[in-house]
Motif scaffolding. Structure first.
Motif, PDB file in Angstrom:
ATOM      1  N   PRO A  79       0.808  -1.228   0.000  1.00 18.84           N
ATOM      2  CA  PRO A  79       0.000   0.000   0.000  1.00 18.84           C
ATOM      3  C   PRO A  79       0.839   1.275   0.000  1.00 18.84           C
ATOM      4  O   PRO A  79       0.496   2.240  -0.682  1.00 18.84           O
ATOM      5  CB  PRO A  79      -0.817  -0.134   1.299  1.00 18.84           C
ATOM      6  CG  PRO A  79      -0.936  -1.609   1.508  1.00 18.84           C
ATOM      7  CD  PRO A  79       0.363  -2.175   1.036  1.00 18.84           C
ATOM      8  N   PHE A  80       1.939   1.289   0.744  1.00 15.67           N
ATOM      9  CA  PHE A  80       2.784   2.476   0.744  1.00 15.67           C
ATOM     10  C   PHE A  80       3.409   2.695  -0.627  1.00 15.67           C
ATOM     11  O   PHE A  80       3.475   3.833  -1.120  1.00 15.67           O
ATOM     12  CB  PHE A  80       3.877   2.368   1.806  1.00 15.67           C
ATOM     13  CG  PHE A  80       3.512   3.019   3.110  1.00 15.67           C
ATOM     14  CD1 PHE A  80       3.390   4.397   3.198  1.00 15.67           C
ATOM     15  CD2 PHE A  80       3.271   2.259   4.240  1.00 15.67           C
ATOM     16  CE1 PHE A  80       3.046   5.011   4.395  1.00 15.67           C
ATOM     17  CE2 PHE A  80       2.931   2.854   5.446  1.00 15.67           C
ATOM     18  CZ  PHE A  80       2.808   4.228   5.525  1.00 15.67           C
ATOM     19  N   ALA A  81       3.905   1.632  -1.256  1.00 15.45           N
ATOM     20  CA  ALA A  81       4.529   1.761  -2.579  1.00 15.45           C
ATOM     21  C   ALA A  81       3.532   2.324  -3.590  1.00 15.45           C
ATOM     22  O   ALA A  81       3.875   3.194  -4.414  1.00 15.45           O
ATOM     23  CB  ALA A  81       5.075   0.420  -3.037  1.00 15.45           C
ATOM     24  N   ILE A  82       2.300   1.850  -3.537  1.00 12.23           N
ATOM     25  CA  ILE A  82       1.270   2.320  -4.475  1.00 12.23           C
ATOM     26  C   ILE A  82       0.959   3.795  -4.229  1.00 12.23           C
ATOM     27  O   ILE A  82       0.887   4.601  -5.172  1.00 12.23           O
ATOM     28  CB  ILE A  82       0.004   1.456  -4.339  1.00 12.23           C
ATOM     29  CG1 ILE A  82       0.274   0.035  -4.864  1.00 12.23           C
ATOM     30  CG2 ILE A  82      -1.163   2.092  -5.100  1.00 12.23           C
ATOM     31  CD1 ILE A  82      -0.834  -0.945  -4.567  1.00 12.23           C
ATOM     32  N   GLU A  83       0.755   4.157  -2.965  1.00 14.69           N
ATOM     33  CA  GLU A  83       0.395   5.546  -2.656  1.00 14.69           C
ATOM     34  C   GLU A  83       1.545   6.512  -2.970  1.00 14.69           C
ATOM     35  O   GLU A  83       1.316   7.623  -3.447  1.00 14.69           O
ATOM     36  CB  GLU A  83      -0.001   5.674  -1.179  1.00 14.69           C
ATOM     37  CG  GLU A  83      -1.310   4.984  -0.825  1.00 14.69           C
ATOM     38  CD  GLU A  83      -2.520   5.612  -1.486  1.00 14.69           C
ATOM     39  OE1 GLU A  83      -2.416   6.755  -1.980  1.00 14.69           O
ATOM     40  OE2 GLU A  83      -3.586   4.962  -1.504  1.00 14.69           O
ATOM     41  N   ILE A  84       2.792   6.095  -2.724  1.00 14.95           N
ATOM     42  CA  ILE A  84       3.934   6.955  -3.045  1.00 14.95           C
ATOM     43  C   ILE A  84       4.065   7.103  -4.554  1.00 14.95           C
ATOM     44  O   ILE A  84       4.367   8.186  -5.072  1.00 14.95           O
ATOM     45  CB  ILE A  84       5.222   6.384  -2.422  1.00 14.95           C
ATOM     46  CG1 ILE A  84       5.153   6.521  -0.899  1.00 14.95           C
ATOM     47  CG2 ILE A  84       6.459   7.108  -2.956  1.00 14.95           C
ATOM     48  CD1 ILE A  84       6.254   5.788  -0.162  1.00 14.95           C
ATOM     49  N   SER A  85       3.823   6.019  -5.277  1.00 12.85           N
ATOM     50  CA  SER A  85       3.857   6.093  -6.739  1.00 12.85           C
ATOM     51  C   SER A  85       2.807   7.065  -7.261  1.00 12.85           C
ATOM     52  O   SER A  85       3.084   7.899  -8.131  1.00 12.85           O
ATOM     53  CB  SER A  85       3.634   4.698  -7.334  1.00 12.85           C
ATOM     54  OG  SER A  85       3.572   4.759  -8.741  1.00 12.85           O
ATOM     55  N   ASP A  86       1.597   6.967  -6.726  1.00 12.74           N
ATOM     56  CA  ASP A  86       0.527   7.871  -7.153  1.00 12.74           C
ATOM     57  C   ASP A  86       0.872   9.326  -6.820  1.00 12.74           C
ATOM     58  O   ASP A  86       0.631  10.239  -7.628  1.00 12.74           O
ATOM     59  CB  ASP A  86      -0.791   7.491  -6.479  1.00 12.74           C
ATOM     60  CG  ASP A  86      -1.358   6.185  -7.012  1.00 12.74           C
ATOM     61  OD1 ASP A  86      -0.877   5.699  -8.056  1.00 12.74           O
ATOM     62  OD2 ASP A  86      -2.279   5.636  -6.374  1.00 12.74           O
ATOM     63  N   ALA A  87       1.433   9.550  -5.628  1.00 14.95           N
ATOM     64  CA  ALA A  87       1.804  10.908  -5.233  1.00 14.95           C
ATOM     65  C   ALA A  87       2.910  11.446  -6.133  1.00 14.95           C
ATOM     66  O   ALA A  87       2.900  12.627  -6.512  1.00 14.95           O
ATOM     67  CB  ALA A  87       2.251  10.923  -3.775  1.00 14.95           C
ATOM     68  N   ALA A  88       3.860  10.593  -6.483  1.00 12.00           N
ATOM     69  CA  ALA A  88       4.951  11.013  -7.368  1.00 12.00           C
ATOM     70  C   ALA A  88       4.418  11.406  -8.740  1.00 12.00           C
ATOM     71  O   ALA A  88       4.819  12.428  -9.314  1.00 12.00           O
ATOM     72  CB  ALA A  88       5.981   9.895  -7.488  1.00 12.00           C
ATOM     73  N   VAL A  89       3.498  10.617  -9.273  1.00 13.19           N
ATOM     74  CA  VAL A  89       2.921  10.908 -10.589  1.00 13.19           C
ATOM     75  C   VAL A  89       2.201  12.250 -10.577  1.00 13.19           C
ATOM     76  O   VAL A  89       2.313  13.046 -11.516  1.00 13.19           O
ATOM     77  CB  VAL A  89       1.964   9.778 -11.011  1.00 13.19           C
ATOM     78  CG1 VAL A  89       1.142  10.194 -12.229  1.00 13.19           C
ATOM     79  CG2 VAL A  89       2.750   8.509 -11.317  1.00 13.19           C
TER      80      VAL A  89
END
Length: 361
Positions: A79-89
């Motif tokens: 979940p953290f990896a997904i949310e950080i990826s979304d925030a980065a995008v």
């Protein structure tokens, strides 16, 4: 090539002291400064030369440093990896995942490779070795985790200590006098992982303030092994020993969250008839945890803020370092941002009131 740790060892000081000498962010005695400079000269150390070269261009990539052993699963990492990826995008960045278990050298490779503008660091230790790498190379980074030196780098975290103290207090108010605090594994504690130590500190503080008896035990990752451990922990005083049996279980270990109900049932206990279970760090929206009272881990908020901090540091460092080669370390030392999220207790399907029945055999 000598590193900042080599300089520190030669000078007889901590790596952080060497960093302070370079960036001027803390008062350092003339004697210490002299020893560090002598070590630099003797070893031929050239701080930040490679990093300065690499900062001349932008990649618009954020590195997520997530140390993990091969084959080991952790319910929180995904979940953290997904949310950080979304925030980065959303901020115009791509995400590069690095999983090296050698945390300091793994980050050093990423910083010197030129593949990323900044990093988000997970699995943060109280005295995290990666902080020295960031200072040495002036490589922008932000932490998901609260280090002992809170002014070292930007960071975000749930207030784990306050969360544990809050849960103990709420359970004591509901009539529980004997509790078990299931902390992260012993390996996490030995490694001085921040969330683990702060959670235990909060449970201890809650016990002192309420007068409740709180037994701190370490979780194990194996569900069957965890069930065996719970059977002993929760029934060991059932034969009339001092204080009676524990009536509440507080679970902090993230790998135990998704199978804690099964493990408790396998230990011969019913929830809530025999035992009240409260989870600290539950994932939002996890259907298995909704029936239990809990403090949720605000993954989306933490991920969004830590990514923003990393990108802001990268942007400021790039713009400043272009005209001042020595500005990077000073900037990283001065531009510290924090987000410490206060815990909130969410209700489960049953009240927190202490069970009145004895545990089933």
């Amino acid at each position: 090539m000598p590193t900042i740790r080599d300089v520190a060892q030669h000078a007889g000081v901590a790596p952080s002291t060497v960093s302070y000498v370079f960036n001027g962010s803390r008062p350092i005695s003339d004697e210490t400064r002299r020893r560090v400079q002598e070590a630099v000269d003797a070893l031929g150390y050239h701080p930040r030369a490679s990093a300065r070269t690499l900062r001349s261009s932008r990649t618009h990539v954020i590195a997520l440093a997530l140390p993990r052993p091969a084959g080991r699963r952790n319910a929180v990492d995904g979940p953290f990896a997904i949310e950080i990826s979304d925030a980065a995008v959303r901020l115009g960045y791509d995400l590069l995942l690095t999983t090296s278990q050698d945390k300091a050298e793994g980050l050093r490779r990423v910083a010197l490779s030129g593949l990323a503008d900044a990093a988000v660091l997970m699995a943060v230790d109280m005295e995290d070795a990666r902080i020295d790498v960031v200072r040495e190379l002036a490589f922008p980074a932000a932490l998901i985790g609260r280090p002992a030196d809170e002014d070292a780098l930007p960071w975000t975290d749930l207030d784990w200590e306050e969360a544990a103290a809050l849960v103990v207090s709420e359970l004591a108010a509901a009539g529980h006098r004997e509790m078990v605090y299931l902390a992260p594994t012993k390996a996490e504690v030995v490694a001085r992982r921040s969330y683990a130590l702060r959670g235990i500190a909060g449970a201890t503080r809650g016990a002192r303030s309420t007068g409740a008896a709180v037994t701190v035990a370490h979780a194990v990752d194996d569900p069957a092994g965890l069930a065996r451990r719970l059977r002993v922990l929760l029934a060991e005083r059932a034969d009339g020993g001092a204080g009676g049996r524990p009536t509440a279980l507080i679970v902090q270990h993230p790998s135990a969250h998704h199978h804690i109900l099964t493990s408790v049932a396998d230990a011969g206990l019913r929830i809530p008839e025999d035992l009240t279970v409260v989870v600290i760090g539950a994932l939002p929206g996890d259907p298995a945890g909704r029936r239990l009272p809990r403090v949720e881990l605000p993954v989306e908020t933490l991920a969004g803020e830590v990514t923003r901090l990393a990108v802001a540091a990268a942007t400021a460092l790039h713009e400043t370092a272009a005209g001042d080669a020595e500005a990077g370390p000073r900037l990283l030392a001065d531009a510290v941002g924090h987000l410490l999220i206060a815990p909130a207790m969410l209700p489960g399907d049953a009240p927190l009131t202490a069970p009145l029945t004895a545990p089933r055999a």
